[in-house]
Design an enzyme around this catalytic site. Structure first.
Site, PDB file in Angstrom:
ATOM      1  N   GLY A 171      -7.415   6.754 -19.817  1.00 22.51           N
ATOM      2  CA  GLY A 171      -6.477   6.473 -18.742  1.00 22.51           C
ATOM      3  C   GLY A 171      -6.196   4.994 -18.607  1.00 22.51           C
ATOM      4  O   GLY A 171      -7.105   4.213 -18.348  1.00 22.51           O
ATOM      5  N   ALA A 191      -3.834   2.190  -5.069  1.00 25.13           N
ATOM      6  CA  ALA A 191      -4.006   1.290  -6.206  1.00 25.13           C
ATOM      7  C   ALA A 191      -5.172   0.309  -6.022  1.00 25.13           C
ATOM      8  O   ALA A 191      -5.975   0.131  -6.945  1.00 25.13           O
ATOM      9  CB  ALA A 191      -2.699   0.548  -6.482  1.00 25.13           C
ATOM     10  N   GLY A 218      -4.263   3.562 -16.319  1.00 29.93           N
ATOM     11  CA  GLY A 218      -3.739   3.251 -14.987  1.00 29.93           C
ATOM     12  C   GLY A 218      -4.520   2.094 -14.385  1.00 29.93           C
ATOM     13  O   GLY A 218      -5.168   1.324 -15.100  1.00 29.93           O
ATOM     14  N   GLU A 251       8.984   7.084   1.608  1.00 27.84           N
ATOM     15  CA  GLU A 251       9.815   6.202   0.772  1.00 27.84           C
ATOM     16  C   GLU A 251      11.025   6.949   0.212  1.00 27.84           C
ATOM     17  O   GLU A 251      12.156   6.458   0.228  1.00 27.84           O
ATOM     18  CB  GLU A 251       9.008   5.693  -0.435  1.00 27.84           C
ATOM     19  CG  GLU A 251       7.983   4.637  -0.099  1.00 27.84           C
ATOM     20  CD  GLU A 251       6.922   4.497  -1.187  1.00 27.84           C
ATOM     21  OE1 GLU A 251       6.896   5.325  -2.131  1.00 27.84           O
ATOM     22  OE2 GLU A 251       6.110   3.572  -1.089  1.00 27.84           O
ATOM     23  N   ASP A 305      -8.129   7.820  -8.924  1.00 25.66           N
ATOM     24  CA  ASP A 305      -7.782   9.029  -8.172  1.00 25.66           C
ATOM     25  C   ASP A 305      -8.593  10.247  -8.598  1.00 25.66           C
ATOM     26  O   ASP A 305      -8.613  11.251  -7.887  1.00 25.66           O
ATOM     27  CB  ASP A 305      -6.288   9.352  -8.360  1.00 25.66           C
ATOM     28  CG  ASP A 305      -5.402   8.418  -7.556  1.00 25.66           C
ATOM     29  OD1 ASP A 305      -5.942   7.580  -6.825  1.00 25.66           O
ATOM     30  OD2 ASP A 305      -4.167   8.544  -7.664  1.00 25.66           O
TER      31      ASP A 305
END
Lengths: 431, 431
Positions: free
Chosen positions: A17, A327, A19, A182, A312
């Site tokens: 990952g 984040a 991220g 959003e 996550d």
């Protein structure tokens, strides 16, 4: 094939990952005496907090992504592999990768493993909703969503039937968390401002944008006063906020709230449920209801101190509350795993992870946001500027920051969104 | 439903295609006493001369495209429709549109029709090559090509087999026209500079980029001296130029030149053949071998003075030579059709079309281009600057120009290409 460094075998760290968690761990191991293999299904790191901007045509896909190879080109102890992890043999310390459909699976033997493959959508047992209410986790998701949103106005323009036209101009966003807020706020802005003067048979400003939240308030992770302010800001932007009733059905025509009547809406966006990446199930470790792996204090898995989970995908409790799936938490966890690996290499016990909460931001739309930072609560224009600066600042890579700033400055003054390009070969064929 | 303007019925002009020809015709009719329907399969006008930059990850898709509705929002006599033309009944002056797969086809009655749907790839009777050698006409084509080019390096990096690795690092561009030259030159630059330091198991600079041209020289539309200079510039960038032998076979493994041996190459790009859009066949009119409609001096179709064809779909001879399929010719034809319609409306005969040739530019790669403008022949750095300024100047919309300039300035100094993002859900599954 363990290469040796002098006499010693260099420990191999496999990170799944790229991220925030995986990339921050990788970087924090730059000077450690290890070799790292970073595995990701995508060739890029994605700045996920701005993904809704790609979905709503404010930014291009490459504006918020950077190739992992490029980010890590100077870190010589890392090898990047574009592949999917398909099996983990924890006793043998071996992970299986699928690189391409036509290739044989390959294996990596690790000394330390970090699983940081993030989260995906969850439809609460209603997987049949996925086709009608796409979610937003990857760049491809964002481009799909963009196409659907833009095509809905095209279909409304082309229709002669008032009921069908209204259904195409009816949008619903399910889920009142940050992403839902959003998306709903930006969608209302597009309908009211961006598309002004562009259609001849419809008035895009007549579009109905509804935000559907099953709980009592939007942005439930914020203090109640900011939730209320966010709701008022959404309403001012033209969003109809509906709280307190869960969605009970979604199909290609619309949705049902609770035990109410079907509401026509050809475009439903899913921003409600998040589940952990299915890779968590490859570990023989306890998981919570959302599929997150329950890790120990040092973020390692019970009985396997050499296997870590971060971001996550990790379920971490701190002071009786879960560490949120944001984040900053993922970055902190990633950096912590790097610390833990270094400690183990030095023969010391790994320290316990401690999340430092710097605050909570959410944007709502043009000049509208809420901020809750160490007790300081802002909303409206000031919060929006705070959000904007924070997000541009944290964007990886100077070039991206500059382009994003220019795009936003332009969008701000012109109300335009430059990426209103429908991609996908079957643009004219899709519903 | 012919709306009336005062007493008179307002003539209806239907324009199919929002490329250079169709868009320029539409704009030139802004003040004419007509109502216009502009039909396109895509929601955007595409600046096709820079499409190779999207394919080679130098620009984002939205950088070179603008929504047709946005471009024309202030021109109140235009209605834009996202649809595909499927039939033309010329005697009845009626065109059939397919708007969406689930909708009934609709019809438009026209007084004047302009067909400007451009060109597509042609595989010279080898349609089975299409799957192995994708071409470059639309944004979706460009993103597909980008994915293939970037994945080839990933596959090479992942392979343990030297022969397979070499095949993944072997690239062939078929066709030595401007698009083929641009693609080959840029690909060599990517391999030699952009990807430097990013891989651990391969050296991207070892990639073999071959440009295959069946004819005797590249850029055949230029004077011979410039063709020779272009070839030398390509070779300096690292491209192997092979002229004089046609490709006789292409499959997923490689290609064959003439009656030679199969050459392994997992990535073959098609830039050789262009055929007119299939919409030309909807007209009962003579067509040339490439399927282009042979139009009269005023660009109208024989026996149907109210039907015009312009751009790459039109076959126009001038002084015994065909008018080339380039953007300036398409714009001039589009503007001419607007003139012709105005003349007809005023009861006057339509004037004859006359192509004004301003010259010929082709870019090759970093600091390499050829220019042939009214007898002035340039090559190298100076030609490249000329090309750059011309192309940025002609990009539609100020914002795009600015972003493209910034991207290029950045790319120039850093050798980086910011759009190196592999899109497409099956990134890890594709060959």
């Amino acid at each position: 094939m363990n290469p040796t460094h002098g006499d010693a075998v260099i420990p191999h760290v496999v990170i799944v990952g790229g991220g925030f968690a995986g990339l921050w761990a990788t970087r924090a191991l730059a000077t450690a005496p290890v070799r790292i293999t970073l595995v990701d299904r995508h060739n890029h790191h994605l700045f996920q907090p701005l993904l809704y901007q790609v979905a709503t045509a404010g930014l291009s896909a490459p504006d918020i992504a950077a190739p992992l190879r490029h980010i890590l080109r100077k870190q010589r102890n890392v090898e990047v592999r574009l592949a999917e992890a398909t099996a983990i043999d924890a006793p043998a310390r071996r992970i299986t990768l699928a690189e391409a459909a036509d290739a044989n699976p390959s294996h990596l033997d690790y000394d330390y493993l970090l699983l940081a493959s993030g989260a995906t959508h969850a439809y609460f047992g209603h997987d049949e909703w996925a086709a009608h209410a796409p979610g937003l986790k990857t760049l491809d998701d964002a481009l799909t969503l963009r196409r659907r949103l833009l095509l809905a106005f095209e279909r409304a323009e082309a229709s002669d039937d008032p009921a069908e036209r209204a259904a195409w101009l009816s949008f619903a966003v399910v889920g009142g968390g940050p992403t839902g807020v959003e998306l709903a706020g930006t969608l209302a802005e597009i309908a009211r401002h961006t598309l002004k003067h562009e259609f001849r048979n419809i008035d895009p400003a007549q579009a109905r944008v509804r935000l559907l939240e099953a709980g009592p308030r939007v942005l439930a992770s914020f203090p109640e006063s900011l939730s209320a302010k966010a709701r008022r800001q959404l309403e001012r932007l033209g969003v109809e906020v509906v709280t307190g009733t869960p969605v009970s059905a979604i199909d290609g025509r619309g949705y049902v709230l609770g035990d109410g009547m079907p509401v026509p809406a050809r475009t439903v966006v899913w921003a409600a449920g998040v589940a952990a990446s299915p890779l968590g199930a490859l570990l023989d470790a306890p998981r919570d209801r959302a599929g997150r792996v329950q890790v120990g204090a040092d973020l390692s898995v019970p009985n396997h101190p050499e296997v870590f989970v971060a971001g996550d995908l990790a379920s971490v409790q701190q002071d009786g509350r879960p560490v949120p799936g944001v984040a900053p938490a993922a970055k902190q966890m990633g950096a912590h795993v790097a610390h833990a690996v270094r400690a183990r290499l030095a023969g010391q016990p790994a320290p316990a992870f401690r999340y430092r909460d710097f605050g909570n931001l959410a944007t709502i739309g043009r000049m509208a946001a809420v901020v809750d930072v160490r007790g300081v609560r802002l909303s409206g224009v000031l919060a929006w500027w705070f959000w904007l600066i924070a997000h541009v600042f944290f964007l990886i890579g100077f070039r991206n920051r500059l382009i994003v700033l220019i795009n936003w400055t332009w969008a701000y003054w012109s109300y335009q969104r430059h990426a209103r390009i429908i991609l996908g070969r079957e643009a004219a064929d899709e519903p």
